[in-house]
Design a protein around this motif. Structure first.
Motif, PDB file in Angstrom:
ATOM      1  N   ALA A 151      45.130 -11.877  38.774  1.00  0.00           N
ATOM      2  CA  ALA A 151      43.722 -11.043  39.501  1.00  0.00           C
ATOM      3  C   ALA A 151      42.651 -11.751  39.020  1.00  0.00           C
ATOM      4  N   ILE A 152      42.495 -12.230  37.907  1.00  0.00           N
ATOM      5  CA  ILE A 152      41.159 -12.978  37.659  1.00  0.00           C
ATOM      6  C   ILE A 152      41.032 -14.326  38.120  1.00  0.00           C
ATOM      7  N   ALA A 153      42.376 -15.066  38.275  1.00  0.00           N
ATOM      8  CA  ALA A 153      42.430 -16.337  38.795  1.00  0.00           C
ATOM      9  C   ALA A 153      42.024 -16.449  40.206  1.00  0.00           C
ATOM     10  N   ARG A 154      42.507 -15.289  41.044  1.00  0.00           N
ATOM     11  CA  ARG A 154      42.262 -15.309  42.373  1.00  0.00           C
ATOM     12  C   ARG A 154      40.698 -15.034  42.527  1.00  0.00           C
ATOM     13  N   ALA A 155      40.129 -14.342  41.641  1.00  0.00           N
ATOM     14  CA  ALA A 155      38.828 -13.769  41.844  1.00  0.00           C
ATOM     15  C   ALA A 155      37.829 -15.100  41.426  1.00  0.00           C
ATOM     16  N   ALA A 156      38.397 -16.000  40.455  1.00  0.00           N
ATOM     17  CA  ALA A 156      37.393 -17.146  40.104  1.00  0.00           C
ATOM     18  C   ALA A 156      37.841 -18.354  40.737  1.00  0.00           C
ATOM     19  N   GLY A 157      38.930 -18.467  41.591  1.00  0.00           N
ATOM     20  CA  GLY A 157      39.218 -19.708  41.947  1.00  0.00           C
ATOM     21  C   GLY A 157      38.939 -20.296  43.351  1.00  0.00           C
ATOM     22  N   LEU A 158      39.673 -20.722  44.098  1.00  0.00           N
ATOM     23  CA  LEU A 158      39.492 -21.407  45.544  1.00  0.00           C
ATOM     24  C   LEU A 158      39.335 -20.137  46.569  1.00  0.00           C
ATOM     25  N   GLY A 159      39.899 -19.183  46.447  1.00  0.00           N
ATOM     26  CA  GLY A 159      39.665 -18.173  47.284  1.00  0.00           C
ATOM     27  C   GLY A 159      38.671 -17.300  46.757  1.00  0.00           C
ATOM     28  N   MET A 209      35.304 -17.174  43.356  1.00  0.00           N
ATOM     29  CA  MET A 209      33.870 -17.414  42.936  1.00  0.00           C
ATOM     30  C   MET A 209      33.743 -19.120  43.319  1.00  0.00           C
ATOM     31  N   ALA A 210      34.710 -19.946  42.952  1.00  0.00           N
ATOM     32  CA  ALA A 210      34.532 -21.399  42.975  1.00  0.00           C
ATOM     33  C   ALA A 210      34.385 -21.747  44.566  1.00  0.00           C
ATOM     34  N   GLY A 211      35.313 -21.106  45.366  1.00  0.00           N
ATOM     35  CA  GLY A 211      35.351 -21.252  46.853  1.00  0.00           C
ATOM     36  C   GLY A 211      33.942 -20.972  47.511  1.00  0.00           C
ATOM     37  N   GLY A 212      33.453 -19.844  46.676  1.00  0.00           N
ATOM     38  CA  GLY A 212      32.038 -19.407  47.391  1.00  0.00           C
ATOM     39  C   GLY A 212      31.059 -20.448  46.932  1.00  0.00           C
ATOM     40  N   GLN A 213      31.159 -21.089  46.001  1.00  0.00           N
ATOM     41  CA  GLN A 213      30.003 -21.853  45.499  1.00  0.00           C
ATOM     42  C   GLN A 213      29.998 -22.988  46.415  1.00  0.00           C
ATOM     43  N   ALA A 214      31.295 -23.534  46.862  1.00  0.00           N
ATOM     44  CA  ALA A 214      31.408 -24.564  47.855  1.00  0.00           C
ATOM     45  C   ALA A 214      30.910 -24.163  49.353  1.00  0.00           C
ATOM     46  N   LEU A 215      30.948 -22.850  49.610  1.00  0.00           N
ATOM     47  CA  LEU A 215      30.441 -22.626  50.709  1.00  0.00           C
ATOM     48  C   LEU A 215      28.957 -22.537  50.466  1.00  0.00           C
ATOM     49  N   ASP A 216      28.039 -22.249  49.577  1.00  0.00           N
ATOM     50  CA  ASP A 216      26.949 -21.941  49.494  1.00  0.00           C
ATOM     51  C   ASP A 216      26.422 -23.463  49.379  1.00  0.00           C
ATOM     52  N   LEU A 217      26.982 -24.295  48.773  1.00  0.00           N
ATOM     53  CA  LEU A 217      26.457 -25.780  48.755  1.00  0.00           C
ATOM     54  C   LEU A 217      26.386 -26.211  50.264  1.00  0.00           C
ATOM     55  N   ALA A 218      27.573 -26.067  51.032  1.00  0.00           N
ATOM     56  CA  ALA A 218      27.764 -26.346  52.496  1.00  0.00           C
ATOM     57  C   ALA A 218      26.458 -25.578  53.250  1.00  0.00           C
ATOM     58  N   ALA A 219      26.117 -24.632  52.859  1.00  0.00           N
ATOM     59  CA  ALA A 219      24.930 -23.874  53.278  1.00  0.00           C
ATOM     60  C   ALA A 219      23.681 -24.461  53.456  1.00  0.00           C
TER      61      ALA A 219
END
Length: 304
Positions: free
Chosen positions: A153-161, A163-173
């Motif tokens: 659960a924590i790996a899914r919450a923190a990784g590609l799909g 938190m980390a994925g969210g940061q990538a989307l944030d940079l793209a924004a």
């Protein structure tokens, strides 16, 4: 201040003190079995990253969600500490020049300013890895099945799909502002996923039913939405002294926010709606859920 809010704030401070004492112990100079050495500069940077202030809200949610369902408190504290390691790793990396390029965090120099960029990167890497160590370690008194579920659960919450994925989307924004659906997805990943995990983790620790786990998960999703909306409001209305970090940066970089799209009046109404939805989810638990409900209000009403 009403009695419930006073009780909540007392418990939040008490929980934060316990989590900080545990993190201090976990990041001591003494090597664990199978560790060869703990380089002092790296360990010091990790210690600085996790023990430079903060409300410890995410660990609090783990501990109190577990308590709601009769879970092991000591195990919950360790899972909360693991979650705080991941949260703090994300802050260390987000602050780097290649990401958000911030010099202040919680009113103090960011890790790459206090130390250097390479050490900050390694500190973040090490904190992320250590989180899984803390959950899996024998000192976390939980069945192996529960540990496996927590790690997944924590790996899914923190990784590609998450938190980390969210940061990538944030940079793209910064170069292409997302539409409303894109903003909601970004925020659910970057901020909401770890808050969702914090609440769901309590049910996993307690060995609760699927229904309880889903209910706590949905509660986490709702307060995660509230947290980010409150953050966006504060980014526009607060100042660097109150927040302990730079404000107004999203607007300056052209990033879209729900507040920017719909205005402050809409945001205030939406914030109240998220809290009401969160409260509704905890109705079956009666008075036992009072602390978590107060936490939802605190998230929406916080000033920093």
């Amino acid at each position: 201040m009403d009695a419930k809010r006073e009780t909540f704030e007392t418990r939040l401070k008490s929980s934060a003190a316990e989590i900080e004492a545990l993190l201090d112990l976990l990041l001591s100079p003494t090597e664990l079995s199978d560790e060869i050495a703990r380089p002092d500069l790296l360990r010091s940077a990790m210690h600085y990253a996790v023990l430079n202030g903060g409300k410890r809200l995410r660990p609090f949610l783990v501990v109190e969600s577990a308590a709601l369902l009769g879970g092991n408190r000591q195990a919950a504290l360790r899972v909360g500490a693991a979650l705080e390691c991941i949260h703090c790793y994300s802050l260390v990396h987000d602050d780097l020049p290649a990401m958000d390029d911030d010099d202040l965090r919680r009113g103090k120099p960011t890790v790459h300013i206090k130390f250097d960029e390479a050490t900050a990167i390694l500190a973040g890497d090490s904190l992320l890895t250590y989180a899984f160590d803390i959950i899996a370690a024998p000192e976390t008194d939980l069945p192996d099945r529960s540990k496996t579920e927590l790690v997944l659960a924590i790996a899914r919450a923190a990784g590609l799909g998450g938190m980390a994925g969210g940061q990538a989307l944030d940079l793209a924004a910064e170069t292409q502002a997302p539409n409303e659906a894109g903003i909601i997805r970004l925020q659910a990943m970057k901020t909401g996923a770890l808050i969702r995990f914090a609440c769901e983790a309590g049910a996993i620790i307690a060995g609760a039913s699927t229904e309880d786990r889903q209910r706590l998960r949905r509660f986490g999703e709702k307060i995660g939405l509230a947290f980010q909306l409150a953050d966006d409001i504060l980014d526009l209305t607060s100042d660097i002294k109150t927040m302990g970090k730079a404000t107004g940066k999203d607007a300056a970089r052209g990033k879209g926010t729900l507040v920017g799209l719909h205005g402050m009046e809409w945001a205030d109404k939406q914030l109240r709606r998220h809290v009401e939805d969160a409260e509704e989810l905890l109705v079956p638990y009666g008075e036992r859920a009072a602390l978590l409900i107060t936490a939802a209000h605190f998230i929406a009403e916080r000033k920093s």
